[in-house]
Design a protein around this motif. Structure first.
Motif, PDB file in Angstrom:
ATOM      1  N   LEU A  50       0.838  -1.197   0.000  1.00 53.40           N
ATOM      2  CA  LEU A  50       0.000   0.000   0.000  1.00 53.40           C
ATOM      3  C   LEU A  50       0.875   1.249   0.000  1.00 53.40           C
ATOM      4  N   ALA A  51       1.905   1.244   0.873  1.00 47.02           N
ATOM      5  CA  ALA A  51       2.788   2.404   0.970  1.00 47.02           C
ATOM      6  C   ALA A  51       3.497   2.644  -0.358  1.00 47.02           C
ATOM      7  N   ALA A  52       3.965   1.541  -0.996  1.00 50.00           N
ATOM      8  CA  ALA A  52       4.674   1.695  -2.265  1.00 50.00           C
ATOM      9  C   ALA A  52       3.740   2.233  -3.337  1.00 50.00           C
ATOM     10  N   PHE A  53       2.470   1.839  -3.264  1.00 51.97           N
ATOM     11  CA  PHE A  53       1.519   2.320  -4.263  1.00 51.97           C
ATOM     12  C   PHE A  53       1.314   3.823  -4.115  1.00 51.97           C
ATOM     13  N   LEU A  54       1.337   4.311  -2.862  1.00 53.54           N
ATOM     14  CA  LEU A  54       1.103   5.734  -2.631  1.00 53.54           C
ATOM     15  C   LEU A  54       2.380   6.561  -2.726  1.00 53.54           C
ATOM     16  N   TRP A  55       3.528   5.905  -2.665  1.00 57.53           N
ATOM     17  CA  TRP A  55       4.824   6.588  -2.678  1.00 57.53           C
ATOM     18  C   TRP A  55       4.981   7.399  -3.965  1.00 57.53           C
ATOM     19  N   PRO A  56       5.308   8.687  -3.869  1.00 60.26           N
ATOM     20  CA  PRO A  56       5.283   9.519  -5.081  1.00 60.26           C
ATOM     21  C   PRO A  56       6.567   9.479  -5.913  1.00 60.26           C
ATOM     22  N   PHE A  57       7.668   8.905  -5.396  1.00 62.63           N
ATOM     23  CA  PHE A  57       8.933   9.034  -6.122  1.00 62.63           C
ATOM     24  C   PHE A  57       9.287   7.741  -6.842  1.00 62.63           C
ATOM     25  N   GLU A  58       9.412   7.847  -8.179  1.00 64.81           N
ATOM     26  CA  GLU A  58       9.687   6.661  -8.994  1.00 64.81           C
ATOM     27  C   GLU A  58      11.028   6.029  -8.637  1.00 64.81           C
ATOM     28  N   ARG A  59      12.046   6.883  -8.455  1.00 65.44           N
ATOM     29  CA  ARG A  59      13.408   6.350  -8.319  1.00 65.44           C
ATOM     30  C   ARG A  59      13.614   5.599  -7.014  1.00 65.44           C
ATOM     31  N   SER A  60      12.975   6.053  -5.956  1.00 63.52           N
ATOM     32  CA  SER A  60      13.235   5.410  -4.665  1.00 63.52           C
ATOM     33  C   SER A  60      12.254   4.282  -4.376  1.00 63.52           C
ATOM     34  N   ARG A  61      11.174   4.168  -5.162  1.00 69.52           N
ATOM     35  CA  ARG A  61      10.156   3.161  -4.841  1.00 69.52           C
ATOM     36  C   ARG A  61      10.695   1.729  -4.821  1.00 69.52           C
ATOM     37  N   PRO A  62      11.552   1.320  -5.791  1.00 70.50           N
ATOM     38  CA  PRO A  62      12.026  -0.072  -5.762  1.00 70.50           C
ATOM     39  C   PRO A  62      12.732  -0.454  -4.462  1.00 70.50           C
ATOM     40  N   TRP A  63      13.245   0.519  -3.705  1.00 69.47           N
ATOM     41  CA  TRP A  63      13.935   0.169  -2.456  1.00 69.47           C
ATOM     42  C   TRP A  63      12.996  -0.444  -1.438  1.00 69.47           C
ATOM     43  N   PHE A  64      11.693  -0.206  -1.605  1.00 65.05           N
ATOM     44  CA  PHE A  64      10.722  -0.889  -0.739  1.00 65.05           C
ATOM     45  C   PHE A  64      10.933  -2.401  -0.800  1.00 65.05           C
ATOM     46  N   LEU A  65      11.260  -2.895  -2.014  1.00 68.19           N
ATOM     47  CA  LEU A  65      11.414  -4.336  -2.203  1.00 68.19           C
ATOM     48  C   LEU A  65      12.484  -4.881  -1.279  1.00 68.19           C
ATOM     49  N   ILE A  66      13.651  -4.204  -1.284  1.00 62.25           N
ATOM     50  CA  ILE A  66      14.773  -4.728  -0.488  1.00 62.25           C
ATOM     51  C   ILE A  66      14.448  -4.643   0.996  1.00 62.25           C
TER      52      ILE A  66
END
Lengths: 213, 480
Positions: free
Chosen positions: B15-31
């Motif tokens: 949910l947080a990643a879906f709402l996260w506004p920054f494209e570049r930093s979003r993949p770090w949610f995965l790690i």
């Protein structure tokens, strides 16, 4: 009680056959919606105590199957500018005949299955089997994405009908989860249908034949 | 309560990643999520919580035996995902990252579900969550693959719901309450109504078999794995198929408790042998190395089904093989993704001589293929050896011969394609295309790590894992 249940299931089985004969997508969507609503109301007939939770569940089912899903499907249909499935793989008359034969076979087969006394006189089991068969027939026999989705919904209606046999034992949370999954499925399918339309300029799934060995 | 974190942390992060506004930093949610998930599941593996089997959801022995491999696999995919998504800046990664995280949470829920209905809800939700990942490439071919995946997978999963209800009715007719918790179904044992039980088994086998990709319900697999990014293939082939396999193991335990072990064994053995045969034949024919991986996955699902048909010793080997298959196959999908990206296509006509273009990925790819075809000392060798041994000991000589013949054919098919990709002279167009995609350590590391894990599993199978598999077998074969 049993008469009312049988009337509903009988109507649903009739709607199966109507769905098999129609090539117009708006009427197909309407038939599936009416069938979904009809089945959605049935817990009220089966429950001896119509508590608030059951009522809520019925309300949810009827809203989603009768209004939300048809709305999503109509929107996809309008975006694609089509309203007919004119070239089915299995023609309307043959599919009607297969559907009718399937319904008869379902009645005969259900008569041989071991059923509890309270379910023996109802049409729940044959109705469920006939709907599953109709759904599969639509999934296989039609070529437009939206009619295939309608087939999937008829299949799901059949499973729902069977689930009513267990209405006292399947917890409502699971029922709610199933309903939620179904809605999400139609939502996702709607998005994919929209993308297919844009990419192929058609909703004819026969054009999806690049991938084969 | 720690075990619920396995579900809730990825779901909240999705949910947080879906709402996260920054494209570049979003993949770090995965790690971030992957590290938390691995930490949680390894802690629970070493110190399992007291999970009452009557609960709907819990970290029971089967979840303990299988869920940590999903965590490790996801960690590998997450580490790969960050550099991969950095290469794919042209597409928004919002839906991709969110659905990857959601899929992790739902896979955890499905592994921990001890209620047939809940298991179904989670499995269907995983199917839906994988859709945005599958058509990430958004090409017409990717859409076609996604449509087939939705229709075939959706119908299969729907049939397994019908099967679940039939199992409930078997309980109701047998004088039970229709309770769909595994523990109460197993406790009812031989009181379950036989005709309904058999109908339920047929439907559940077709339904969850479709999700697993057993032949002849495997038709979605080559298309989906062939068109989806390698990282998605890794997650599907290593994680989602495992969920369906665990579901079949749990259902099988119910039928065994009802005294129908002969039926389940025979059907699983038949489907398993059919799957290995179909996979071997298609491996000899296909000319696309990503579709090759899909058929290899069909083959390994067949091996799992065969192992599951063999009683306690076979199921123990099957759980071992699930770990080996997940880690090895994931590594293979990631290195194949690197090769595919550099070559620009996955067909043998285009991809050739890749050892000169992408030497490290090509080396990893070849090693991965050898690992997956059971070359010692990689993990799959030991689990397959165990399975073949149990199969022989059970007196099924012809089945063993058939399985070995299929494995040999599959080996020929796999090496034929792999060598044709790796050796030869790359065309000038491929060389030019590959210059845009240098082999960075970030893209090489994750498949290397996963392959290393497979090697480690083969050489030093940790005793905690051995005992976890043993306990899972006890759960499935001893009456509560």
């Amino acid at each position: 009680m049993t008469e009312a249940v049988n009337l509903c299931v009988g109507l649903a089985m009739g709607l199966n056959l109507v769905a098999l004969t129609t090539g117009r997508l708006p009427s197909l969507i309407r038939i599936v919606a009416v069938q979904g609503m009809l089945l959605g109301l049935m817990p009220l007939l089966l429950e001896h105590w119509a508590g608030p939770i059951v009522f809520l569940m019925v309300l949810g089912t009827v809203t989603i199957k009768g209004f939300v899903i048809p709305y999503l499907l109509r929107r996809a249909m309008r975006a694609a500018h089509i309203d007919r499935d004119l070239e089915p793989l299995i023609g309307y008359v043959p599919s009607l005949l297969i559907g009718a034969a399937g319904t008869v076979a379902a009645m005969a087969f259900a008569g041989r299955l071991p059923l509890l006394p309270e379910h023996r006189d109802t049409l729940l089991v044959p109705g469920a089997m006939a709907s599953v068969l109709t759904g599969l027939l639509l999934l296989i026999g039609r070529t437009k994405a939206i009619s295939q989705v309608c087939g999937y919904l008829v299949l799901e209606n059949g499973i729902y009908l069977f689930g009513l046999l267990l209405v006292h034992s399947v917890p409502l949370m699971v029922e709610a989860g199933i309903l939620l999954d179904l809605t999400a499925a139609i939502f996702v399918i709607g998005i994919i249908v929209d993308r297919i339309q844009r990419a192929f300029d058609s909703l004819d799934t026969r054009k999806l034949t690049t991938l084969r060995e | 309560m720690m075990e619920l974190g396995l579900i809730l942390v990825p779901s909240a992060a999705a949910l947080a990643a879906f709402l996260w506004p920054f494209e570049r930093s979003r993949p770090w949610f995965l790690i971030g999520v992957a590290l938390v998930h691995v930490a949680l599941s390894l802690t629970l593996l070493v110190a399992p919580p007291a999970a009452p089997l009557s609960e709907w959801i819990g970290f029971d022995p089967l979840a303990r035996a299988l869920l940590p491999t999903v965590s490790l696999l996801f960690l590998g995919c997450a580490l790969y995902g960050v550099p991969y998504l950095a290469l794919r800046r042209e597409r928004s990664n919002r839906a991709f990252v969110a659905s990857m995280l959601a899929a992790l949470g739902l896979m955890s829920a499905a592994h921990m579900a001890r209620h047939l209905g809940l298991l179904w809800v989670a499995t269907e939700a995983v199917t839906l969550a994988s859709v945005p990942m599958l058509h990430f490439n958004n090409s017409p071919r990717a859409l076609e693959a996604t449509w087939k995946y939705l229709l075939v997978g959706g119908t299969g999963v729907a049939l397994s719901l019908l099967g679940s209800f039939c199992l409930g009715y078997a309980s109701l007719y047998g004088g039970g309450s229709g309770d769909l918790r595994f523990i109460s179904l197993m406790a009812q044992g031989e009181d379950l109504s036989r005709p309904w039980l058999l109908i339920a088994w047929a439907l559940l086998l077709v339904g969850y078999g479709t999700k697993m990709g057993l032949a002849p319900m495997h038709t979605w697999k080559p298309d989906a794995y062939g068109e989806a990014p390698g990282i998605v293939g890794a997650l599907l082939a290593g994680g989602v198929t495992t969920v369906a396999f665990a579901a079949l193991l749990r259902v099988r335990a119910v039928l065994d408790a009802a005294g129908e072990a002969a039926v389940t064994s025979r059907t699983l053995l038949f489907l398993g042998l059919l799957s290995t045969l179909v996979a071997a034949l298609f491996l000899l024919a296909t000319r696309n190395f990503k579709r090759m991986l899909a058929y290899s996955s069909v083959e390994h699902m067949g091996i799992l089904a065969i192992a599951a048909s063999l009683g306690p010793a076979g199921v123990w080997a099957a759980l071992f093989h699930v770990w080996n298959n997940s880690l090895t196959k994931a590594s293979l999908f990631l290195s194949a993704g690197n090769v595919r990206r550099a070559a620009g296509a996955a067909t043998l006509d285009v991809a050739s001589g890749m050892s000169l273009v992408t030497p490290r990925s090509a080396a990893l790819f070849v090693t991965g293929v050898f690992a997956v075809t059971a070359l010692p000392p990689f993990g799959p060798f030991f689990s397959e050896l165990q399975i073949v041994r149990v199969l022989l000991e059970s007196g099924r000589g012809w089945s063993t011969a058939g399985l070995l013949a299929c494995l040999l054919l599959a080996f020929l098919g796999l090496t034929r394609i792999t060598f044709s990709v790796v050796y030869g002279r790359p065309s000038a167009a491929v060389r030019r295309h590959a210059q845009r995609f240098p082999e960075t350590p970030a893209l090489i590391g994750p498949p290397l790590l996963l392959l290393g894990a497979s090697l480690w599993l083969g050489l030093f199978t940790p005793s905690v894992l051995r005992s976890a598999w043993k306990e899972a077998v006890d759960l499935l074969f001893v009456l509560p």
